[in-house]
Design a protein around this motif. Structure first.
Motif, PDB file in Angstrom:
ATOM      1  N   SER A  41       0.833  -1.212   0.000  1.00 38.41           N
ATOM      2  CA  SER A  41       0.000   0.000   0.000  1.00 38.41           C
ATOM      3  C   SER A  41       0.864   1.257   0.000  1.00 38.41           C
ATOM      4  N   HIS A  42       2.020   1.200   0.633  1.00 39.49           N
ATOM      5  CA  HIS A  42       2.933   2.348   0.641  1.00 39.49           C
ATOM      6  C   HIS A  42       3.471   2.593  -0.770  1.00 39.49           C
ATOM      7  N   MET A  43       3.880   1.500  -1.432  1.00 36.43           N
ATOM      8  CA  MET A  43       4.386   1.641  -2.800  1.00 36.43           C
ATOM      9  C   MET A  43       3.277   2.129  -3.727  1.00 36.43           C
ATOM     10  N   ARG A  44       2.065   1.591  -3.563  1.00 40.34           N
ATOM     11  CA  ARG A  44       0.940   2.017  -4.394  1.00 40.34           C
ATOM     12  C   ARG A  44       0.681   3.509  -4.234  1.00 40.34           C
ATOM     13  N   ASP A  45       0.653   3.995  -2.986  1.00 37.82           N
ATOM     14  CA  ASP A  45       0.392   5.419  -2.752  1.00 37.82           C
ATOM     15  C   ASP A  45       1.496   6.291  -3.330  1.00 37.82           C
ATOM     16  N   ALA A  46       2.745   5.865  -3.220  1.00 31.71           N
ATOM     17  CA  ALA A  46       3.850   6.633  -3.804  1.00 31.71           C
ATOM     18  C   ALA A  46       3.764   6.622  -5.332  1.00 31.71           C
ATOM     19  N   LEU A  47       3.418   5.477  -5.903  1.00 31.11           N
ATOM     20  CA  LEU A  47       3.274   5.398  -7.361  1.00 31.11           C
ATOM     21  C   LEU A  47       2.166   6.309  -7.858  1.00 31.11           C
ATOM     22  N   GLU A  48       1.075   6.435  -7.099  1.00 27.71           N
ATOM     23  CA  GLU A  48      -0.018   7.322  -7.498  1.00 27.71           C
ATOM     24  C   GLU A  48       0.457   8.765  -7.612  1.00 27.71           C
ATOM     25  N   THR A  49       1.473   9.123  -6.850  1.00 31.86           N
ATOM     26  CA  THR A  49       2.024  10.482  -6.908  1.00 31.86           C
ATOM     27  C   THR A  49       3.011  10.644  -8.052  1.00 31.86           C
ATOM     28  N   VAL A  50       3.955   9.695  -8.193  1.00 32.76           N
ATOM     29  CA  VAL A  50       5.018   9.872  -9.183  1.00 32.76           C
ATOM     30  C   VAL A  50       4.654   9.372 -10.571  1.00 32.76           C
ATOM     31  N   ASN A  51       3.787   8.370 -10.651  1.00 38.16           N
ATOM     32  CA  ASN A  51       3.352   7.852 -11.948  1.00 38.16           C
ATOM     33  C   ASN A  51       2.028   7.107 -11.771  1.00 38.16           C
ATOM     34  N   PRO A  52       0.918   7.831 -11.858  1.00 34.12           N
ATOM     35  CA  PRO A  52      -0.389   7.198 -11.640  1.00 34.12           C
ATOM     36  C   PRO A  52      -0.711   6.072 -12.620  1.00 34.12           C
ATOM     37  N   ASN A  53      -0.001   6.010 -13.733  1.00 34.07           N
ATOM     38  CA  ASN A  53      -0.238   4.956 -14.718  1.00 34.07           C
ATOM     39  C   ASN A  53       0.614   3.722 -14.482  1.00 34.07           C
ATOM     40  N   ALA A  54       1.451   3.734 -13.455  1.00 34.38           N
ATOM     41  CA  ALA A  54       2.324   2.599 -13.154  1.00 34.38           C
ATOM     42  C   ALA A  54       1.512   1.415 -12.655  1.00 34.38           C
ATOM     43  N   THR A  55       2.100   0.256 -12.771  1.00 34.80           N
ATOM     44  CA  THR A  55       1.467  -0.983 -12.339  1.00 34.80           C
ATOM     45  C   THR A  55       2.236  -1.560 -11.160  1.00 34.80           C
ATOM     46  N   LEU A  56       1.492  -2.055 -10.175  1.00 34.22           N
ATOM     47  CA  LEU A  56       2.077  -2.754  -9.028  1.00 34.22           C
ATOM     48  C   LEU A  56       1.597  -4.190  -9.068  1.00 34.22           C
ATOM     49  N   ILE A  57       2.534  -5.114  -9.178  1.00 38.25           N
ATOM     50  CA  ILE A  57       2.234  -6.546  -9.212  1.00 38.25           C
ATOM     51  C   ILE A  57       2.816  -7.180  -7.957  1.00 38.25           C
ATOM     52  N   THR A  58       2.047  -8.041  -7.310  1.00 38.90           N
ATOM     53  CA  THR A  58       2.536  -8.777  -6.147  1.00 38.90           C
ATOM     54  C   THR A  58       2.726 -10.235  -6.522  1.00 38.90           C
ATOM     55  N   VAL A  59       3.919 -10.743  -6.289  1.00 39.26           N
ATOM     56  CA  VAL A  59       4.205 -12.162  -6.485  1.00 39.26           C
ATOM     57  C   VAL A  59       4.059 -12.824  -5.125  1.00 39.26           C
ATOM     58  N   VAL A  60       3.106 -13.721  -5.012  1.00 43.96           N
ATOM     59  CA  VAL A  60       2.844 -14.408  -3.752  1.00 43.96           C
ATOM     60  C   VAL A  60       3.840 -15.559  -3.620  1.00 43.96           C
ATOM     61  N   THR A  61       4.625 -15.515  -2.549  1.00 44.19           N
ATOM     62  CA  THR A  61       5.640 -16.548  -2.340  1.00 44.19           C
ATOM     63  C   THR A  61       5.301 -17.464  -1.171  1.00 44.19           C
ATOM     64  N   ASP A  62       4.200 -17.208  -0.485  1.00 43.87           N
ATOM     65  CA  ASP A  62       3.752 -18.064   0.607  1.00 43.87           C
ATOM     66  C   ASP A  62       2.384 -18.628   0.249  1.00 43.87           C
ATOM     67  N   PHE A  63       2.012 -19.711   0.894  1.00 44.55           N
ATOM     68  CA  PHE A  63       0.744 -20.358   0.590  1.00 44.55           C
ATOM     69  C   PHE A  63      -0.414 -19.864   1.443  1.00 44.55           C
ATOM     70  N   ALA A  64      -0.127 -19.055   2.456  1.00 50.92           N
ATOM     71  CA  ALA A  64      -1.188 -18.612   3.358  1.00 50.92           C
ATOM     72  C   ALA A  64      -1.138 -17.106   3.543  1.00 50.92           C
ATOM     73  N   SER A  65      -2.292 -16.510   3.763  1.00 46.18           N
ATOM     74  CA  SER A  65      -2.399 -15.095   4.095  1.00 46.18           C
ATOM     75  C   SER A  65      -3.047 -15.022   5.472  1.00 46.18           C
ATOM     76  N   SER A  66      -2.459 -14.223   6.346  1.00 45.79           N
ATOM     77  CA  SER A  66      -2.994 -14.101   7.699  1.00 45.79           C
ATOM     78  C   SER A  66      -2.865 -12.652   8.159  1.00 45.79           C
ATOM     79  N   ALA A  67      -3.417 -12.343   9.311  1.00 44.81           N
ATOM     80  CA  ALA A  67      -3.305 -10.988   9.854  1.00 44.81           C
ATOM     81  C   ALA A  67      -1.847 -10.627  10.085  1.00 44.81           C
TER      82      ALA A  67
END
Length: 143
Positions: free
Chosen positions: A107-133
């Motif tokens: 979310s930090h990278m996304r917010d910074a990208l919205e300022t410097v290049n709103p057309n940029a893409t943020l892709i997340t590569v999931v390297t773990d099998f579980a998502s938790s709090a």
């Protein structure tokens, strides 16, 4: 995460043009630079990744989970410094694409990208099998 990043980097086509610039950076060192107001991130050294890996290596999963909660609190408390630092670091050469392997800072990278290049893409590569709090892979804010 670093091995996954190297694998993605190695899989990029060799035919990238001279104008295409591909850089890798350690988000932990980069966030550290943002929080402390450094001009650029350090290139190596002991950090949270090493602590996390040490805990996992010794089977201390619960403690590793608490480390994840600590990182979430840290990123919440220093959010404006982190986003502002990323904007400062990226404003000279705004990225068109960020591939993230560490979800805590998406979310930090996304917010910074919205300022410097709103057309940029943020892709997340999931390297773990579980998502938790303690270790979330999906950013709660959807677009």
């Amino acid at each position: 995460h670093k091995a996954s990043a190297r694998a993605v980097l190695d899989s990029l086509p060799r035919s990238l043009s001279d104008s295409d610039v591909v850089e890798t950076f350690d988000i932990g060192y980069t966030v550290e630079a943002c929080v402390w107001g450094l001009k650029e991130p350090r290139a190596s050294g002991f950090d949270g990744d090493e602590v996390y890996n040490l805990l996992l290596r010794h089977g201390w999963m619960v403690t590793a989970g608490f480390l994840g909660l600590f990182v979430r609190v840290f990123t919440y408390l220093f959010r404006s410094r982190i986003v502002g630092g990323l904007v400062r670091l990226w404003s000279e050469a705004p990225p068109d694409l960020i591939v993230s392997f560490v979800p805590f800072f998406n979310s930090h990278m996304r917010d910074a990208l919205e300022t410097v290049n709103p057309n940029a893409t943020l892709i997340t590569v999931v390297t773990d099998f579980a998502s938790s709090a303690e270790h979330p892979w999906v950013d709660e804010r959807r677009r």
